[in-house]
Design an enzyme around this catalytic site. Structure first.
Site, mmCIF file in Angstrom:
data_model
loop_
_atom_site.group_PDB
_atom_site.id
_atom_site.type_symbol
_atom_site.label_atom_id
_atom_site.label_comp_id
_atom_site.label_asym_id
_atom_site.label_seq_id
_atom_site.Cartn_x
_atom_site.Cartn_y
_atom_site.Cartn_z
ATOM 1 N N SER A 186 -11.077 9.364 -0.087
ATOM 2 C CA SER A 186 -11.214 8.493 1.084
ATOM 3 C C SER A 186 -12.450 8.857 1.891
ATOM 4 O O SER A 186 -12.793 10.029 2.079
ATOM 5 C CB SER A 186 -9.973 8.577 1.966
ATOM 6 O OG SER A 186 -8.857 8.026 1.309
ATOM 7 N N SER B 153 -6.483 -2.002 1.291
ATOM 8 C CA SER B 153 -6.684 -1.409 -0.033
ATOM 9 C C SER B 153 -7.089 -2.445 -1.081
ATOM 10 O O SER B 153 -6.852 -2.271 -2.267
ATOM 11 C CB SER B 153 -5.424 -0.668 -0.500
ATOM 12 O OG SER B 153 -5.164 0.441 0.340
ATOM 13 N N GLU C 177 0.815 -1.215 0.000
ATOM 14 C CA GLU C 177 0.000 0.000 0.000
ATOM 15 C C GLU C 177 0.851 1.269 0.000
ATOM 16 O O GLU C 177 0.374 2.351 0.371
ATOM 17 C CB GLU C 177 -0.950 -0.024 1.196
ATOM 18 C CG GLU C 177 -1.934 -1.178 1.138
ATOM 19 C CD GLU C 177 -2.771 -1.293 2.396
ATOM 20 O OE1 GLU C 177 -3.691 -0.487 2.568
ATOM 21 O OE2 GLU C 177 -2.479 -2.181 3.222
#
Length: 382
Positions: free
Chosen positions: A344, A201, A19
């Site tokens: 996000s 993720s 990530e």
């Protein structure tokens, strides 16, 4: 405090996990939200090979035309293990950097995945005596490992989806459908999601709709983490909720929930759908009844406390109907350092709840300083 009277914040990003790029993007958003009138930001990148650097000017911290950011070069630094050192040692001192950057007041480890969100960096920061944003060693490790997240949440009475854990007993998982018993396959049904136990993720995750796909799915997950979780699909709406440490030591606070909806033609919420394609729609806040909102918020705070989280967390749910026809809320996972990228959900949920991005990072820095008993001039949250 720096000589300017500002709080010096080391924003650490990148890291050794899969990530890495998403951490860089999150860090860009955090740095942009820190008020330069009150904070002195020290960007600290961790390269994929584990080197800590003060990044070169122009370090990319956004996804640009599908190109993912990466920490490469910069001035080498190292975290000082002696608490008296108060931060970073510059291994290549220059007149432009100087010794002042060797001290920081608080660390914001915007790190996702292994070697960052799993308690490893948190332990390093504890040893170094540095205050930091987010959960401690135990909560970070337990929340990162899907197996133990499920165990702890189930022990607190929070519903979990059916699952099986595949362990690496001899150096490599056997990508054989028989690694699941016939009873397991019957109980889980299809589809199942095959996931690395300690990753995020949606990296390394596969949706299996035919058991013939299972060997490849296990191999894909095991390439990220030798412990693999096989989860039964849980029908329902995908709901998320943010949690922040309470003000002045009070109980944790939950944001308004949000919902993720896949656009037509998108099978599930994988890495590409999250970051590279216009494949999902977000309802912030989610279209829930007041009773559903309260239920999600209460379960989010319970999950936060059950895992001993600190500072912040994002709790992901499936909201659907159980076998008995009653409404059912199932916890999917808990993220102790949720993404701060422009898309996000964590900052967007708090913005919808009346806490904008600058105030959000203020609260996180202030919470870290307060836990450590360090004075700071971070603004008192409104």
């Amino acid at each position: 405090m720096s000589g300017t009277g500002k709080v010096r914040v080391a924003v650490v990003f990148g890291g050794r996990s899969a990530e890495h790029a998403i951490s860089c993007v999150s860090a860009g958003s955090v740095i942009a939200a820190l008020d330069p009138e009150r904070y002195e930001v020290v960007p600290v990148g961790i390269a994929r090979d584990g080197r800590w650097v003060l990044p070169d000017p122009g370090q990319q911290l956004a996804i640009d035309g599908g190109r993912l950011p990466e920490v490469t070069g910069g001035t080498a630094v190292s975290l000082v293990g002696d608490p008296g050192g108060r931060g970073l040692a510059v291994l290549e001192p220059t007149a432009a950097i100087g010794p002042a950057l060797t001290e920081v007041d608080v660390v914001f480890p915007v790190l996702h995945g292994a070697y960052g969100e799993d308690g490893t960096v948190q332990g390093l920061l504890e040893t170094s005596g540095l205050p930091y944003v987010g959960s401690g060693v135990f909560a970070s490790a337990a929340s990162m490992d899907k197996e133990f997240t499920k165990k702890l949440l189930a022990a607190s009475g929070l519903p979990q989806g059916d699952h099986v854990v595949l362990r690496d007993a001899g150096g490599a998982l056997c990508p054989d459908p028989d690694v699941l018993t016939a009873a397991d396959r019957e109980r889980l049904g299809l589809p199942v999601f095959v996931k690395p136990s300690r990753a995020g993720s949606s990296i390394g995750i596969s949706k299996v709709t035919d058991w013939a796909q299972f060997p490849e799915a296990v191999a894909t997950a095991a390439a990220v983490d030798p412990k693999v979780v096989v989860e039964a699909a849980v029908p329902g709406r995908e709901i998320e909720c943010g949690v922040l440490a309470g003000r002045d030591g009070g109980p944790p606070e939950a944001s308004l929930p949000a919902e993720i909806r896949l656009k037509a033609g998108t099978d599930w919420y994988d890495f590409s759908a999250k970051y590279l394609e216009d494949a999902v729609e977000f309802d912030v806040p989610a279209d829930l009844t007041p009773e559903q909102t309260r239920m999600v918020q209460a379960a989010s705070c319970r999950a936060y406390l059950a895992l001993d989280c600190e500072g912040l967390a994002r709790v992901d749910f499936f909201l659907g109907t159980g076998p008995d026809g009653a409404e059912r809320l199932v916890v999917n996972e808990v993220n102790t350092m949720p993404g701060f990228t422009p898309i996000s959900m964590f900052p967007r949920m708090w913005a919808a709840s009346g806490v904008g991005h600058p105030e959000l990072v203020d609260r996180l820095v202030a919470s870290a300083l307060a836990r450590a008993g360090r004075p700071g001039d971070a603004r008192t949250p409104r």
